[in-house]
Design a protein around this motif. Structure first.
Motif, PDB file in Angstrom:
ATOM      1  N   ALA A  14       0.834  -1.200   0.000  1.00 11.83           N
ATOM      2  CA  ALA A  14       0.000   0.000   0.000  1.00 11.83           C
ATOM      3  C   ALA A  14       0.871   1.254   0.000  1.00 11.83           C
ATOM      4  O   ALA A  14       0.581   2.218  -0.724  1.00 11.83           O
ATOM      5  CB  ALA A  14      -0.928  -0.007   1.212  1.00 11.83           C
ATOM      6  N   TYR A  15       1.930   1.269   0.790  1.00 11.49           N
ATOM      7  CA  TYR A  15       2.847   2.411   0.814  1.00 11.49           C
ATOM      8  C   TYR A  15       3.519   2.602  -0.548  1.00 11.49           C
ATOM      9  O   TYR A  15       3.670   3.721  -1.028  1.00 11.49           O
ATOM     10  CB  TYR A  15       3.906   2.262   1.898  1.00 11.49           C
ATOM     11  N   GLN A  16       3.910   1.500  -1.155  1.00 12.98           N
ATOM     12  CA  GLN A  16       4.553   1.592  -2.466  1.00 12.98           C
ATOM     13  C   GLN A  16       3.587   2.115  -3.522  1.00 12.98           C
ATOM     14  O   GLN A  16       3.971   2.904  -4.394  1.00 12.98           O
ATOM     15  CB  GLN A  16       5.116   0.235  -2.875  1.00 12.98           C
ATOM     16  N   GLU A  17       2.338   1.721  -3.433  1.00 17.42           N
ATOM     17  CA  GLU A  17       1.334   2.203  -4.377  1.00 17.42           C
ATOM     18  C   GLU A  17       1.110   3.710  -4.212  1.00 17.42           C
ATOM     19  O   GLU A  17       1.033   4.451  -5.191  1.00 17.42           O
ATOM     20  CB  GLU A  17       0.023   1.455  -4.164  1.00 17.42           C
ATOM     21  N   ASP A  18       1.038   4.172  -2.967  1.00 17.55           N
ATOM     22  CA  ASP A  18       0.894   5.609  -2.706  1.00 17.55           C
ATOM     23  C   ASP A  18       2.105   6.375  -3.220  1.00 17.55           C
ATOM     24  O   ASP A  18       1.970   7.441  -3.824  1.00 17.55           O
ATOM     25  CB  ASP A  18       0.712   5.874  -1.206  1.00 17.55           C
ATOM     26  N   LEU A  19       3.287   5.840  -2.962  1.00 20.50           N
ATOM     27  CA  LEU A  19       4.509   6.487  -3.424  1.00 20.50           C
ATOM     28  C   LEU A  19       4.542   6.567  -4.951  1.00 20.50           C
ATOM     29  O   LEU A  19       4.896   7.602  -5.525  1.00 20.50           O
ATOM     30  CB  LEU A  19       5.743   5.733  -2.915  1.00 20.50           C
ATOM     31  N   LEU A  20       4.131   5.518  -5.616  1.00 19.33           N
ATOM     32  CA  LEU A  20       4.102   5.499  -7.072  1.00 19.33           C
ATOM     33  C   LEU A  20       3.147   6.553  -7.614  1.00 19.33           C
ATOM     34  O   LEU A  20       3.469   7.259  -8.577  1.00 19.33           O
ATOM     35  CB  LEU A  20       3.704   4.104  -7.570  1.00 19.33           C
ATOM     36  N   GLN A  21       1.990   6.703  -6.997  1.00 20.61           N
ATOM     37  CA  GLN A  21       1.035   7.721  -7.427  1.00 20.61           C
ATOM     38  C   GLN A  21       1.609   9.122  -7.238  1.00 20.61           C
ATOM     39  O   GLN A  21       1.449   9.992  -8.099  1.00 20.61           O
ATOM     40  CB  GLN A  21      -0.281   7.573  -6.678  1.00 20.61           C
ATOM     41  N   GLU A  22       2.263   9.367  -6.122  1.00 22.34           N
ATOM     42  CA  GLU A  22       2.890  10.669  -5.870  1.00 22.34           C
ATOM     43  C   GLU A  22       3.986  10.962  -6.890  1.00 22.34           C
ATOM     44  O   GLU A  22       4.081  12.073  -7.404  1.00 22.34           O
ATOM     45  CB  GLU A  22       3.471  10.733  -4.456  1.00 22.34           C
ATOM     46  N   LEU A  23       4.802   9.959  -7.175  1.00 31.80           N
ATOM     47  CA  LEU A  23       5.865  10.144  -8.166  1.00 31.80           C
ATOM     48  C   LEU A  23       5.288  10.418  -9.549  1.00 31.80           C
ATOM     49  O   LEU A  23       5.832  11.239 -10.297  1.00 31.80           O
ATOM     50  CB  LEU A  23       6.791   8.926  -8.189  1.00 31.80           C
ATOM     51  N   ASN A  24       4.200   9.766  -9.896  1.00 37.07           N
ATOM     52  CA  ASN A  24       3.550  10.014 -11.185  1.00 37.07           C
ATOM     53  C   ASN A  24       3.057  11.457 -11.279  1.00 37.07           C
ATOM     54  O   ASN A  24       3.181  12.100 -12.319  1.00 37.07           O
ATOM     55  CB  ASN A  24       2.393   9.045 -11.414  1.00 37.07           C
ATOM     56  N   ILE A  26       4.323  14.026  -9.688  1.00 39.00           N
ATOM     57  CA  ILE A  26       5.510  14.877  -9.793  1.00 39.00           C
ATOM     58  C   ILE A  26       6.053  14.858 -11.217  1.00 39.00           C
ATOM     59  O   ILE A  26       6.377  15.905 -11.785  1.00 39.00           O
ATOM     60  CB  ILE A  26       6.582  14.435  -8.780  1.00 39.00           C
ATOM     61  N   VAL A  27       6.132  13.684 -11.809  1.00 41.96           N
ATOM     62  CA  VAL A  27       6.655  13.570 -13.178  1.00 41.96           C
ATOM     63  C   VAL A  27       5.742  14.304 -14.159  1.00 41.96           C
ATOM     64  O   VAL A  27       6.220  14.995 -15.067  1.00 41.96           O
ATOM     65  CB  VAL A  27       6.827  12.081 -13.574  1.00 41.96           C
ATOM     66  N   ALA A  28       4.437  14.194 -13.969  1.00 42.01           N
ATOM     67  CA  ALA A  28       3.500  14.900 -14.855  1.00 42.01           C
ATOM     68  C   ALA A  28       3.682  16.410 -14.723  1.00 42.01           C
ATOM     69  O   ALA A  28       3.685  17.138 -15.730  1.00 42.01           O
ATOM     70  CB  ALA A  28       2.062  14.504 -14.526  1.00 42.01           C
ATOM     71  N   GLY A  29       3.859  16.900 -13.507  1.00 43.10           N
ATOM     72  CA  GLY A  29       4.093  18.330 -13.298  1.00 43.10           C
ATOM     73  C   GLY A  29       5.387  18.783 -13.927  1.00 43.10           C
ATOM     74  O   GLY A  29       5.457  19.871 -14.528  1.00 43.10           O
ATOM     75  N   GLN A  30       6.417  17.973 -13.810  1.00 43.26           N
ATOM     76  CA  GLN A  30       7.703  18.319 -14.411  1.00 43.26           C
ATOM     77  C   GLN A  30       7.599  18.344 -15.932  1.00 43.26           C
ATOM     78  O   GLN A  30       8.207  19.197 -16.585  1.00 43.26           O
ATOM     79  CB  GLN A  30       8.783  17.336 -13.969  1.00 43.26           C
TER      80      GLN A  30
END
Length: 68
Positions: A14-24, A26-30
């Protein structure tokens, strides 16, 4: 496997899934920021080319800096 180990693995997943969503996010914003910067660079490049074309008529385009 015991129940504690399964629960621990589910929590980690669950933590990894949340982290992946957050990273996605960030990448979209960048990517959006990169696209804006590329558009700005293109516009500035066109303006510079326009200035060099205007100044190619033998006239001096350079102005005296305001501190002179």
């Amino acid at each position: 496997m015991n129940d504690e180990r399964i629960i621990e693995l589910e929590i980690k997943a669950a933590y990894q899934e949340d982290l992946l969503q957050e990273l996605n996010k960030i990448v979209a914003g960048q990517q959006q920021q990169i696209e804006r910067l590329e558009a700005t660079c293109k516009m500035l490049n066109e303006r510079i080319k326009g200035l060099s074309i205007e100044g190619s008529g033998g006239e001096k385009v350079e102005e005296v800096p305001p501190h002179y």
